[in-house]
Design a protein around this motif. Structure first.
Motif, PDB file in Angstrom:
ATOM      1  N   UNK A   1     -58.582 -28.842  -1.203  1.00  0.00           N
ATOM      2  CA  UNK A   1     -58.040 -27.697  -2.022  1.00  0.00           C
ATOM      3  C   UNK A   1     -56.643 -28.296  -2.169  1.00  0.00           C
ATOM      4  N   UNK A   2     -55.708 -27.137  -2.369  1.00  0.00           N
ATOM      5  CA  UNK A   2     -54.415 -27.511  -2.673  1.00  0.00           C
ATOM      6  C   UNK A   2     -53.910 -27.291  -3.931  1.00  0.00           C
ATOM      7  N   UNK A   3     -52.552 -27.105  -4.196  1.00  0.00           N
ATOM      8  CA  UNK A   3     -52.053 -26.913  -5.582  1.00  0.00           C
ATOM      9  C   UNK A   3     -52.355 -28.200  -6.503  1.00  0.00           C
TER      10      UNK A   3
ATOM     11  N   UNK B   1     -40.484 -18.583   5.735  1.00  0.00           N
ATOM     12  CA  UNK B   1     -41.027 -18.366   7.181  1.00  0.00           C
ATOM     13  C   UNK B   1     -40.053 -18.170   8.093  1.00  0.00           C
ATOM     14  N   UNK B   2     -40.289 -17.185   8.942  1.00  0.00           N
ATOM     15  CA  UNK B   2     -39.166 -17.039   9.987  1.00  0.00           C
ATOM     16  C   UNK B   2     -39.330 -18.091  11.093  1.00  0.00           C
ATOM     17  N   UNK B   3     -38.235 -18.539  11.700  1.00  0.00           N
ATOM     18  CA  UNK B   3     -38.297 -19.560  12.715  1.00  0.00           C
ATOM     19  C   UNK B   3     -39.182 -19.022  13.798  1.00  0.00           C
ATOM     20  N   UNK B   4     -40.137 -20.047  14.104  1.00  0.00           N
ATOM     21  CA  UNK B   4     -40.980 -19.862  15.195  1.00  0.00           C
ATOM     22  C   UNK B   4     -42.327 -19.379  14.745  1.00  0.00           C
ATOM     23  N   UNK B   5     -42.399 -18.834  13.643  1.00  0.00           N
ATOM     24  CA  UNK B   5     -43.764 -18.354  13.068  1.00  0.00           C
ATOM     25  C   UNK B   5     -44.444 -19.568  12.378  1.00  0.00           C
ATOM     26  N   UNK B   6     -45.846 -19.607  13.010  1.00  0.00           N
ATOM     27  CA  UNK B   6     -46.724 -20.532  12.822  1.00  0.00           C
ATOM     28  C   UNK B   6     -47.242 -20.414  11.223  1.00  0.00           C
ATOM     29  N   UNK B   7     -47.896 -21.465  10.459  1.00  0.00           N
ATOM     30  CA  UNK B   7     -48.630 -21.155   9.195  1.00  0.00           C
ATOM     31  C   UNK B   7     -49.597 -20.231   9.187  1.00  0.00           C
ATOM     32  N   UNK B   8     -50.623 -20.299  10.437  1.00  0.00           N
ATOM     33  CA  UNK B   8     -51.660 -19.224  10.605  1.00  0.00           C
ATOM     34  C   UNK B   8     -50.982 -17.732  10.605  1.00  0.00           C
ATOM     35  N   UNK B   9     -49.917 -17.724  11.312  1.00  0.00           N
ATOM     36  CA  UNK B   9     -49.389 -16.480  11.683  1.00  0.00           C
ATOM     37  C   UNK B   9     -48.554 -15.900  10.264  1.00  0.00           C
TER      38      UNK B   9
ATOM     39  N   UNK C   1     -49.737 -16.770   7.214  1.00  0.00           N
ATOM     40  CA  UNK C   1     -50.771 -16.313   6.233  1.00  0.00           C
ATOM     41  C   UNK C   1     -51.140 -14.875   6.633  1.00  0.00           C
ATOM     42  N   UNK C   2     -51.345 -14.716   7.654  1.00  0.00           N
ATOM     43  CA  UNK C   2     -51.906 -13.467   8.308  1.00  0.00           C
ATOM     44  C   UNK C   2     -50.553 -12.463   7.948  1.00  0.00           C
ATOM     45  N   UNK C   3     -49.455 -12.550   8.033  1.00  0.00           N
ATOM     46  CA  UNK C   3     -48.435 -11.800   7.768  1.00  0.00           C
ATOM     47  C   UNK C   3     -48.346 -11.298   6.469  1.00  0.00           C
ATOM     48  N   UNK C   4     -48.745 -12.477   5.418  1.00  0.00           N
ATOM     49  CA  UNK C   4     -48.724 -12.071   4.013  1.00  0.00           C
ATOM     50  C   UNK C   4     -49.774 -11.523   3.489  1.00  0.00           C
ATOM     51  N   UNK C   5     -50.979 -12.251   3.891  1.00  0.00           N
ATOM     52  CA  UNK C   5     -52.433 -11.605   3.053  1.00  0.00           C
ATOM     53  C   UNK C   5     -53.029 -10.807   4.096  1.00  0.00           C
ATOM     54  N   UNK C   6     -53.005 -10.589   5.270  1.00  0.00           N
ATOM     55  CA  UNK C   6     -53.398  -9.722   6.027  1.00  0.00           C
ATOM     56  C   UNK C   6     -54.690  -9.127   5.840  1.00  0.00           C
ATOM     57  N   UNK C   7     -55.017  -7.965   5.414  1.00  0.00           N
ATOM     58  CA  UNK C   7     -56.466  -7.426   5.262  1.00  0.00           C
ATOM     59  C   UNK C   7     -57.075  -8.152   3.939  1.00  0.00           C
TER      60      UNK C   7
ATOM     61  N   UNK D   1     -57.481 -20.600   3.045  1.00  0.00           N
ATOM     62  CA  UNK D   1     -56.438 -21.150   4.265  1.00  0.00           C
ATOM     63  C   UNK D   1     -55.679 -22.387   3.816  1.00  0.00           C
ATOM     64  N   UNK D   2     -56.592 -23.248   3.305  1.00  0.00           N
ATOM     65  CA  UNK D   2     -55.795 -24.653   2.974  1.00  0.00           C
ATOM     66  C   UNK D   2     -54.713 -24.514   1.867  1.00  0.00           C
ATOM     67  N   UNK D   3     -55.239 -23.567   0.944  1.00  0.00           N
ATOM     68  CA  UNK D   3     -54.170 -23.340  -0.435  1.00  0.00           C
ATOM     69  C   UNK D   3     -53.106 -22.666   0.369  1.00  0.00           C
ATOM     70  N   UNK D   4     -53.238 -21.699   0.960  1.00  0.00           N
ATOM     71  CA  UNK D   4     -51.967 -20.862   1.515  1.00  0.00           C
ATOM     72  C   UNK D   4     -51.073 -21.751   2.498  1.00  0.00           C
ATOM     73  N   UNK D   5     -51.553 -22.587   3.184  1.00  0.00           N
ATOM     74  CA  UNK D   5     -50.835 -23.673   3.985  1.00  0.00           C
ATOM     75  C   UNK D   5     -50.007 -24.398   2.997  1.00  0.00           C
ATOM     76  N   UNK D   6     -50.682 -24.883   2.103  1.00  0.00           N
ATOM     77  CA  UNK D   6     -50.123 -25.941   0.940  1.00  0.00           C
ATOM     78  C   UNK D   6     -48.810 -25.421   0.385  1.00  0.00           C
ATOM     79  N   UNK D   7     -48.962 -24.111  -0.063  1.00  0.00           N
ATOM     80  CA  UNK D   7     -48.060 -23.638  -0.735  1.00  0.00           C
ATOM     81  C   UNK D   7     -46.875 -22.976   0.075  1.00  0.00           C
ATOM     82  N   UNK D   8     -47.193 -22.751   1.361  1.00  0.00           N
ATOM     83  CA  UNK D   8     -46.016 -22.161   2.367  1.00  0.00           C
ATOM     84  C   UNK D   8     -45.328 -23.339   3.028  1.00  0.00           C
TER      85      UNK D   8
END
Length: 305
Positions: free
Chosen positions: A79-81, A137-145, A147-153, A211-218
């Motif tokens: 996937x990806x942009x 993305x705040x310092x120390x925050x991983x990409x999965x974290x 994604x969870x913070x932005x997309x959540x539910x 997951x893959x698209x969110x990681x790419x755009x972040x």
């Protein structure tokens, strides 16, 4: 390429790498009609554009289900942009459109930017709706974290199953973003989202695609490169409230001003009293998007004369 007529719009299945890309087309069949390529968000589908289609009579709206979503959910990765941009180019070739105004909401705004960067000849202008500017993305925050913070539910929903459509509709009716914004288009959007058979209906977006698209755009390189080299006329419309109707939304005035600095081709406008969903799927948000699109299309028409 196959076509199926439906009330108000037609659908096309466009061959792309790995299968077919389901696409909706609203508006006149006339290929010379004003045309918009509309790109939806990270867990969405072409159905999010139904309200806008009503607000743009006489304009042709070409709206795919992106790879990994809707009826394109079986299309494989990667996937990806950049991959989505390749699919958009194939779609425009299939419908014989050389150059077009590209509209993107949320993740779709990032896809639109990358498409404009990779294929500048295919894009006349951009309308970016509550997306397209880098999300910090705040310092120390991983990409999965992140994604969870932005997309959540929204992300959690993808792993859920539902016994019937009615249960899924109740799930969406309880969503804070639609507390005051439920309409027939939102109901049709939710119904379209489900795949499978009762009692194990599931949302159509593939978890891997999200997951893959969110990681790419972040954290990928395609988005910052595209924004840095943005040359097309572009308008950002942003919402004061977020995915769960919270304040602030994805962007603040400070973030918007920072990214506008030095970019003469990009202007921004806050759309009042909308959230991340209703800016595209509510009446007032769709009307504002339509007005901006009409302004850009009229400008293009005047230049071409």
């Amino acid at each position: 390429m196959t076509a199926t007529s439906r009330t108000g719009y037609a659908t096309l299945d466009v061959p792309v790498h790995g299968g077919v890309l389901r696409t909706a087309i609203w508006g006149p069949a006339d290929p010379t009609a004003p045309t918009v390529l509309a790109v939806h968000g990270v867990t969405s589908s072409h159905m999010q554009w139904a309200v806008l289609a009503d607000a743009l009579p006489g304009t042709r709206i070409i709206a795919p289900d992106l790879r990994g979503r809707g009826r394109s959910s079986s299309l494989p990765g990667p996937y990806g942009m950049a991959t989505h941009a390749q699919d958009l180019a194939a779609l425009l070739d299939a419908v014989d459109v050389r150059q077009v105004l590209v509209l993107g909401h949320s993740m779709g705004a990032f896809v639109a930017e990358v498409f404009a960067h990779l294929r500048p000849d295919r894009v006349s202008a951009l309308v970016l709706v509550d997306g397209g500017l880098p999300l910090p993305i705040p310092p120390g925050v991983t990409i999965p974290q992140a994604i969870q913070a932005i997309l959540g539910p929204a992300a959690a929903r993808l792993s859920m199953t539902f016994p019937d459509h009615g249960t899924y509709l109740e799930f969406w009716r309880g969503h804070p973003a639609f507390a005051d914004g439920w309409n027939d288009a939102v109901e049709a959007y939710a119904r379209y989202d489900l795949l499978g058979k009762p009692p194990e209906l599931r949302p159509s977006t593939a978890v891997e695609a999200m997951s893959e698209d969110s990681a790419d755009l972040l954290a990928g390189e395609a988005v910052p490169r595209a924004l840095e080299q943005l040359r097309h006329p572009a308008v950002l419309l942003w919402a004061p409230r977020g995915l769960r109707d919270e304040s602030p939304g994805l962007y603040t005035q400070e973030i918007v001003d920072r990214h506008l600095h030095g970019r003469a081709c990009l202007r921004a406008e806050l759309v009042p009293d909308v959230n991340h969903y209703t800016i595209a799927m509510g009446g007032s948000g769709a009307e504002r998007i339509a007005a901006v699109i009409n302004g850009l299309l009229n400008r293009e028409s005047a230049i071409s004369r």
